[in-house]
Motif scaffolding. Structure first.
Motif, PDB file in Angstrom:
ATOM      1  N   MET A  57       0.832  -1.207   0.000  1.00 49.94           N
ATOM      2  CA  MET A  57       0.000   0.000   0.000  1.00 49.94           C
ATOM      3  C   MET A  57       0.868   1.260   0.000  1.00 49.94           C
ATOM      4  O   MET A  57       0.548   2.245  -0.668  1.00 49.94           O
ATOM      5  CB  MET A  57      -0.930   0.004   1.217  1.00 49.94           C
ATOM      6  N   GLN A  58       1.959   1.232   0.732  1.00 41.89           N
ATOM      7  CA  GLN A  58       2.876   2.375   0.767  1.00 41.89           C
ATOM      8  C   GLN A  58       3.482   2.605  -0.615  1.00 41.89           C
ATOM      9  O   GLN A  58       3.592   3.752  -1.070  1.00 41.89           O
ATOM     10  CB  GLN A  58       3.976   2.127   1.809  1.00 41.89           C
ATOM     11  N   GLN A  63       3.632   5.621  -5.831  1.00 42.31           N
ATOM     12  CA  GLN A  63       3.476   5.641  -7.283  1.00 42.31           C
ATOM     13  C   GLN A  63       2.430   6.653  -7.719  1.00 42.31           C
ATOM     14  O   GLN A  63       2.537   7.227  -8.801  1.00 42.31           O
ATOM     15  CB  GLN A  63       3.090   4.255  -7.802  1.00 42.31           C
ATOM     16  N   VAL A  64       1.429   6.887  -6.888  1.00 43.35           N
ATOM     17  CA  VAL A  64       0.423   7.895  -7.230  1.00 43.35           C
ATOM     18  C   VAL A  64       1.079   9.256  -7.363  1.00 43.35           C
ATOM     19  O   VAL A  64       0.817   9.999  -8.309  1.00 43.35           O
ATOM     20  CB  VAL A  64      -0.706   7.916  -6.173  1.00 43.35           C
ATOM     21  N   VAL A  67       4.020   8.922 -10.443  1.00 47.17           N
ATOM     22  CA  VAL A  67       3.682   8.502 -11.801  1.00 47.17           C
ATOM     23  C   VAL A  67       2.340   9.077 -12.247  1.00 47.17           C
ATOM     24  O   VAL A  67       2.236   9.706 -13.304  1.00 47.17           O
ATOM     25  CB  VAL A  67       3.656   6.953 -11.901  1.00 47.17           C
ATOM     26  N   VAL A  68       1.317   8.871 -11.461  1.00 47.81           N
ATOM     27  CA  VAL A  68      -0.044   9.198 -11.892  1.00 47.81           C
ATOM     28  C   VAL A  68      -0.255  10.706 -11.994  1.00 47.81           C
ATOM     29  O   VAL A  68      -0.761  11.195 -13.013  1.00 47.81           O
ATOM     30  CB  VAL A  68      -1.077   8.557 -10.936  1.00 47.81           C
ATOM     31  N   LEU A  69       0.107  11.443 -10.979  1.00 54.91           N
ATOM     32  CA  LEU A  69      -0.132  12.894 -11.000  1.00 54.91           C
ATOM     33  C   LEU A  69       0.637  13.606 -12.113  1.00 54.91           C
ATOM     34  O   LEU A  69       0.051  14.432 -12.824  1.00 54.91           O
ATOM     35  CB  LEU A  69       0.178  13.499  -9.638  1.00 54.91           C
TER      36      LEU A  69
END
Length: 93
Positions: A57-58, A63-64, A67-69
């Motif tokens: 989960m960490q 990665q959010v 990578v995602v933002l």
């Protein structure tokens, strides 16, 4: 005795013999202190599994942000530039 009656009697004796055997889920076959596992049920989570799940989960949260933002920001920027270029007024002389 007819063959049909003999078959039924043999079937009755077999079913009685099968019914007298203990079922495989009886607690006598499981060591004390250890819970038996039901079919189709998830296993009980150990402390090691809990640590691994928290670590995953960490990593997902990290990665959010990494990578995602940024990817989302680039997509939004491309849309804004495309809309600006498509709708800007043309200067004709």
């Amino acid at each position: 005795m007819s063959t049909t009656a003999t078959r039924f009697r043999a079937f009755d004796q077999r079913s009685v013999a099968l019914a007298s055997q203990p079922s495989p889920d009886t607690p006598s076959q499981h060591p004390p202190g250890k819970m038996r596992q039901l079919k189709g049920k998830p296993k009980k989570e150990t402390s090691k599994d809990k640590k691994e799940r928290k670590q995953a989960m960490q990593e997902a949260r990290q990665q959010v942000t990494t990578v995602v933002l940024p990817t989302l920001a680039v997509v939004v920027l491309l849309i804004v530039v495309f809309v600006y270029v498509a709708t800007r007024p043309t200067i004709t002389e």
